[in-house]
Design a protein around this motif. Structure first.
Motif, PDB file in Angstrom:
ATOM      1  N   MET A 136       2.133  29.173  25.118  1.00  0.00           N
ATOM      2  CA  MET A 136       1.099  29.490  26.103  1.00  0.00           C
ATOM      3  C   MET A 136       0.498  28.216  26.703  1.00  0.00           C
ATOM      4  O   MET A 136      -0.629  28.235  27.203  1.00  0.00           O
ATOM      5  N   ASP A 137       1.257  27.099  26.641  1.00  0.00           N
ATOM      6  CA  ASP A 137       0.710  25.804  27.062  1.00  0.00           C
ATOM      7  C   ASP A 137       0.204  25.739  28.508  1.00  0.00           C
ATOM      8  O   ASP A 137      -0.680  24.946  28.813  1.00  0.00           O
ATOM      9  N   ASP A 138       0.788  26.560  29.380  1.00  0.00           N
ATOM     10  CA  ASP A 138       0.358  26.505  30.780  1.00  0.00           C
ATOM     11  C   ASP A 138      -1.080  26.984  30.961  1.00  0.00           C
ATOM     12  O   ASP A 138      -1.728  26.664  31.951  1.00  0.00           O
ATOM     13  N   GLU A 139      -1.565  27.770  30.022  1.00  0.00           N
ATOM     14  CA  GLU A 139      -2.896  28.369  30.167  1.00  0.00           C
ATOM     15  C   GLU A 139      -3.999  27.307  30.178  1.00  0.00           C
ATOM     16  O   GLU A 139      -4.825  27.269  31.071  1.00  0.00           O
TER      17      GLU A 139
ATOM     18  N   GLU B  22      10.674  37.132  30.008  1.00  0.00           N
ATOM     19  CA  GLU B  22      11.058  36.650  28.667  1.00  0.00           C
ATOM     20  C   GLU B  22       9.875  36.104  27.854  1.00  0.00           C
ATOM     21  O   GLU B  22       9.959  35.994  26.637  1.00  0.00           O
ATOM     22  N   ASP B  23       8.764  35.786  28.529  1.00  0.00           N
ATOM     23  CA  ASP B  23       7.564  35.374  27.800  1.00  0.00           C
ATOM     24  C   ASP B  23       6.655  36.556  27.487  1.00  0.00           C
ATOM     25  O   ASP B  23       5.521  36.374  27.040  1.00  0.00           O
ATOM     26  N   GLY B  24       7.146  37.740  27.777  1.00  0.00           N
ATOM     27  CA  GLY B  24       6.375  38.931  27.451  1.00  0.00           C
ATOM     28  C   GLY B  24       5.300  39.253  28.463  1.00  0.00           C
ATOM     29  O   GLY B  24       4.319  39.931  28.152  1.00  0.00           O
ATOM     30  N   ARG B  25       5.464  38.785  29.699  1.00  0.00           N
ATOM     31  CA  ARG B  25       4.417  39.019  30.696  1.00  0.00           C
ATOM     32  C   ARG B  25       4.771  40.157  31.654  1.00  0.00           C
ATOM     33  O   ARG B  25       5.900  40.264  32.111  1.00  0.00           O
ATOM     34  N   PHE B  26       3.744  40.957  31.912  1.00  0.00           N
ATOM     35  CA  PHE B  26       3.794  41.943  32.984  1.00  0.00           C
ATOM     36  C   PHE B  26       2.828  41.403  34.040  1.00  0.00           C
ATOM     37  O   PHE B  26       1.609  41.545  33.874  1.00  0.00           O
ATOM     38  N   GLY B  27       3.343  40.728  35.070  1.00  0.00           N
ATOM     39  CA  GLY B  27       2.435  40.035  35.992  1.00  0.00           C
ATOM     40  C   GLY B  27       1.631  39.017  35.203  1.00  0.00           C
ATOM     41  O   GLY B  27       2.202  38.245  34.427  1.00  0.00           O
ATOM     42  N   ILE B  28       0.300  39.016  35.353  1.00  0.00           N
ATOM     43  CA  ILE B  28      -0.514  38.063  34.585  1.00  0.00           C
ATOM     44  C   ILE B  28      -0.811  38.593  33.175  1.00  0.00           C
ATOM     45  O   ILE B  28      -1.386  37.888  32.351  1.00  0.00           O
ATOM     46  N   ILE B  42       6.729  36.175  14.899  1.00  0.00           N
ATOM     47  CA  ILE B  42       6.840  36.960  16.130  1.00  0.00           C
ATOM     48  C   ILE B  42       8.152  36.647  16.843  1.00  0.00           C
ATOM     49  O   ILE B  42       8.789  37.528  17.409  1.00  0.00           O
ATOM     50  N   LEU B  43       8.580  35.385  16.760  1.00  0.00           N
ATOM     51  CA  LEU B  43       9.866  35.016  17.354  1.00  0.00           C
ATOM     52  C   LEU B  43      11.017  35.657  16.574  1.00  0.00           C
ATOM     53  O   LEU B  43      11.993  36.114  17.162  1.00  0.00           O
ATOM     54  N   ASP B  44      10.893  35.692  15.236  1.00  0.00           N
ATOM     55  CA  ASP B  44      11.906  36.375  14.417  1.00  0.00           C
ATOM     56  C   ASP B  44      11.990  37.858  14.794  1.00  0.00           C
ATOM     57  O   ASP B  44      13.073  38.416  14.924  1.00  0.00           O
ATOM     58  N   LEU B  45      10.818  38.462  14.919  1.00  0.00           N
ATOM     59  CA  LEU B  45      10.759  39.889  15.247  1.00  0.00           C
ATOM     60  C   LEU B  45      11.440  40.143  16.589  1.00  0.00           C
ATOM     61  O   LEU B  45      12.206  41.095  16.749  1.00  0.00           O
ATOM     62  N   GLN B  46      11.168  39.256  17.530  1.00  0.00           N
ATOM     63  CA  GLN B  46      11.762  39.407  18.852  1.00  0.00           C
ATOM     64  C   GLN B  46      13.287  39.311  18.779  1.00  0.00           C
ATOM     65  O   GLN B  46      14.005  40.113  19.389  1.00  0.00           O
ATOM     66  N   PRO B 216       4.344  45.207  22.869  1.00  0.00           N
ATOM     67  CA  PRO B 216       4.154  46.183  23.964  1.00  0.00           C
ATOM     68  C   PRO B 216       5.471  46.757  24.482  1.00  0.00           C
ATOM     69  O   PRO B 216       5.569  47.952  24.769  1.00  0.00           O
ATOM     70  N   GLU B 217       6.497  45.889  24.560  1.00  0.00           N
ATOM     71  CA  GLU B 217       7.797  46.349  25.046  1.00  0.00           C
ATOM     72  C   GLU B 217       8.473  47.261  24.015  1.00  0.00           C
ATOM     73  O   GLU B 217       9.003  48.326  24.333  1.00  0.00           O
ATOM     74  N   MET B 218       8.394  46.822  22.760  1.00  0.00           N
ATOM     75  CA  MET B 218       9.069  47.542  21.677  1.00  0.00           C
ATOM     76  C   MET B 218       8.473  48.945  21.492  1.00  0.00           C
ATOM     77  O   MET B 218       9.200  49.937  21.434  1.00  0.00           O
ATOM     78  N   VAL B 219       7.158  49.007  21.437  1.00  0.00           N
ATOM     79  CA  VAL B 219       6.497  50.298  21.240  1.00  0.00           C
ATOM     80  C   VAL B 219       6.785  51.211  22.427  1.00  0.00           C
ATOM     81  O   VAL B 219       7.076  52.396  22.269  1.00  0.00           O
ATOM     82  N   ARG B 220       6.756  50.645  23.625  1.00  0.00           N
ATOM     83  CA  ARG B 220       7.087  51.429  24.823  1.00  0.00           C
ATOM     84  C   ARG B 220       8.499  52.005  24.713  1.00  0.00           C
ATOM     85  O   ARG B 220       8.724  53.180  24.991  1.00  0.00           O
TER      86      ARG B 220
END
Lengths: 279, 412
Positions: A136-139, B22-28, B42-46, B216-220
């Motif tokens: 999240m470094d860009d934040e 890929e960073d898990g973002r929906f817009g902002i 969390i990276l392992d889970l992904q 959020p993606e996984m549960v969806r």
């Protein structure tokens, strides 16, 4: 890196001892007492000050720091007032580095640009934001570095050799090694494990490595300080403050002197850490 | 409500189903705002999730348990008497309340516990509000032989007593959380503290489509079975798609589950119903989108109920399952791009809808979907008789009968 942070680490290293980093919650139990505590810290032997920014939902903190945050918020503390604490302290002390420690949301809501300008203006030297990993470094991290404010990252036992370079990439000031997986205020693990972890981090970076989470006594400070460049004490100070308060959570005459006495002891601990007499 | 920072709406995407990036973002919105201790996990889970979602063995296992353990597909039911009473659009319910354990929550729990097993985790933790997710977690933990700790706000422990008892019977340890107001937000904080302390052994089974990526993606994706089935079923029943899809939104897992397969169907209007509590004027509501602002909590950026200093407010809803001051990040994005409309329903409206359905159709709904139902009751009479409403009836009301009985002054 701000000149103040670098200077302090260089000066203390020249004394042949580790740096004593002290954490307290801004605004606990109220603004004025907390300013008095802040001013007392360097006089009692603290080298770097971590100034806690209260947040309603401190997910990585144990009960002691949660309660300190609640006391501060109840007394009306805000991010703006925490910056004001830094500014008032800085007017009298131009040499002790101040690191703000907290969670991202209050900063995000304040506005990152405006926050960085006001923090720089208040004499803040670094930030530790618990819920902003390198992904999240860009934040905030990159904008802070561009402004000349250190972004100090936590490394933990789960940060393996594969991940360390990513964690250290944009870290500046110092590396804060969290000595265990868990929340603040837990028990201290084996000194040998900590020494090994510090050595491991040092193969990846030139930055000083400070160790925290679980350091409560002068003896802990001495033992940890034998291998680390710095020792961070937080929960012990927060507990000391809590134990001095009235039942309603108000400051007493014992509040500031209690912190002073504790920090003086911790300071003696770090000064004995490498059996090199200083001062 | 107009927010200055959104005067420039983000551009309309080609598909509303492509997110997150890929960073898990929906817009902002979305992201991974977690402590470093949790990041490697969390990276392992992904990585595990990326493997699992394209693995036919995983899919087969999920479908088998879905059919024989959960009872899928859940029926699509034409609510004939309610439709006649309201005199407008035809109303269909997706009967998720008939699932094993009584709500949609089990869909996600089965999926995640299969992942936990694949990751070699030996302990399950979960947070719960109404207790539906806690019961579903305790159920799958029993089914797969793993110990389970459920964090539940002390207030919720009291108002959802039947579910607390069920969790205990299933062998879970229920830990009441007294911090804050003792509701879902506080339970989630405590679960995160447990996770950060027991990161090696423990799998955190998040119950809603919120939290750090990839949750959020996984549960969806685990919940999207609701919308996929409903789409086929409504085509079979009516030969066409519905005009309106409605679901209640707390964190938003049942809603995103039924919405997602319809997002790219331009002719389908979609409405999410937030808990308006005692009204939006004060602080006693949980309408994060209607009355909140963007912020960062529990691992993601989304709409939150907060003050000007970024401190999170407690919120209020008659329904423990909606009593959360945030919302899943995909909903936040769907609101900002204008694909889904989010509206509040007050406690008293939900309570009325609860009684209406009970009397007219012989179905006792949970207080959460009663909010969606109240919106359906408002809209159906204004729509034509040839139009179709699809509503997610996400949970049954057995757990709520004592709360409702008390409010209505019914004798024991």
């Amino acid at each position: 890196m701000t000149a103040r942070m670098e200077q302090r680490f260089t000066d203390v290293a020249a004394e042949g001892r580790p740096v004593l980093v002290t954490y307290f919650m801004g605004g606990d139990p109220d603004f004025d007492t907390s300013l008095a505590i802040m001013k007392a810290l360097p006089k009692a032997g603290a080298d770097v000050i971590e100034l806690g920014v209260p947040f309603s939902d401190p997910m990585a903190d144990g009960p002691a720091i949660q309660l300190a945050g609640q006391r501060a918020l109840k007394a009306g503390q805000t991010l703006a007032k925490t910056l004001e604490l830094a500014r008032r302290f800085r007017a009298e002390d131009q040499r002790t580095p101040i690191v703000l420690m907290g969670y991202y949301n209050p900063i995000y809501v304040y506005g990152v640009e405006r926050f960085l300008e006001d923090a720089l203006d208040a004499g803040v030297d670094g930030l530790i934001i618990v819920d902003l990993p390198p992904e999240m470094d860009d934040e905030l991290c990159i904008p802070a570095l561009e402004k000349g404010i250190n972004f100090i990252r936590l490394a933990t036992p789960t940060t393996d050799d594969r991940r360390l370079p990513k964690v250290l990439e944009n870290t500046s000031g110092f590396v804060y090694y969290v000595s265990m997986n868990g929340i603040t205020g837990s028990a201290l693990p084996e000194p040998a494990l900590i020494a090994g972890a510090v050595a491991r981090i040092k193969t990846h970076t030139q930055l000083p490595v400070c160790v925290g989470f679980g350091v409560k006594t002068a003896d802990h400070a001495r033992v940890i300080g034998a291998s680390a460049d710095g020792v961070v004490v937080g929960t012990a100070i927060v507990n000391q403050i809590a134990s001095s308060l009235t039942e309603e959570g108000g400051a007493t005459e014992a509040t500031v002197p209690g912190v002073e006495a504790l920090v003086r002891g911790l300071s003696a601990g770090v000064r004995a850490a490498r059996a090199v007499a200083a001062e | 409500m107009i927010r200055e920072q959104y005067v420039n709406q983000p551009p309309k995407p080609n598909s509303f189903r492509a997110g997150p990036d890929e960073d898990g973002r929906f817009g902002i919105f979305g992201g991974r705002f977690v402590a470093e201790t949790l990041m490697p996990l969390i990276l392992d889970l992904q990585a595990e999730w990326n493997k699992a979602k394209t693995d036919p063995t995983f899919k087969a296992e999920l479908e088998k348990l879905g059919a024989h353990y959960i009872g899928r597909p859940s029926p699509l039911y034409f609510a004939e008497r309610l439709t006649a009473e309201l005199g407008g659009a035809k109303i269909y319910f997706k009967r998720e309340e008939l699932n094993h354990t009584g709500s949609h929550k089990i869909n996600n729990c089965i999926g995640q516990i299969l992942l936990a097993k694949r990751m070699g985790k030996t302990r399950i933790i979960a947070e719960t509000g109404a207790g539906q997710h806690g019961v579903a977690s305790a159920t799958v933990a029993a089914r797969f032989g793993l110990p389970c700790v459920v964090y539940m706000g002390a207030t919720d422990v009291e108002r959802q007593a039947p579910n607390v008892f069920r969790m205990k019977l299933l062998g879970a340890e229920v830990k009441p959380v007294t911090a804050g107001n003792g509701t879902l937000k506080d339970a989630m904080n405590e679960a995160l503290r447990d996770w950060v302390t027991n990161v090696d052994s423990t799998y955190y089974l998040i119950g809603t489509a919120a939290g750090p990526h990839p949750y959020p993606e996984m549960v969806r994706d685990f919940q999207s079975v609701i919308g996929e089935e409903a789409k086929e079923q409504i085509l079979a029943a009516e030969g066409r798609l519905p005009d309106l899809v409605v679901a209640a939104v707390g964190g938003g897992s049942n809603a995103i589950g039924i919405f997602h397969p319809f997002l790219d169907e331009g002719g389908v209007k979609i409405v999410g119903v937030e808990a308006g509590g005692k009204g939006l004027d004060g602080d006693e509501h949980c309408a994060s989108i209607t009355a909140g602002s963007p912020g960062v909590l529990h691992g993601n950026r989304t709409y939150l109920l907060q003050d000007g200093d970024g401190q999170i407010k407690e919120g209020h809803s008659i329904s423990a399952g909606l009593d959360y001051p945030g919302i899943g990040p995909e909903h936040a994005w769907l609101n900002d791009v204008g694909r889904v409309e989010y509206v509040p329903i007050m406690d008293h409206e939900a309570l009325e809808a609860f009684q209406t359905l009970t009397r007219l159709e012989g179905i006792i709904p949970a207080l959460e979907p009663s909010h969606a139902l109240a919106e359906v009751i408002k809209r159906a009479p204004k729509m034509g008789k040839d139009e179709i409403i699809l509503m997610n009836l996400s949970g049954r009301g057995d757990k709520d009968i004592f709360t409702v009985g008390k409010i209505l002054g019914m004798g024991q």
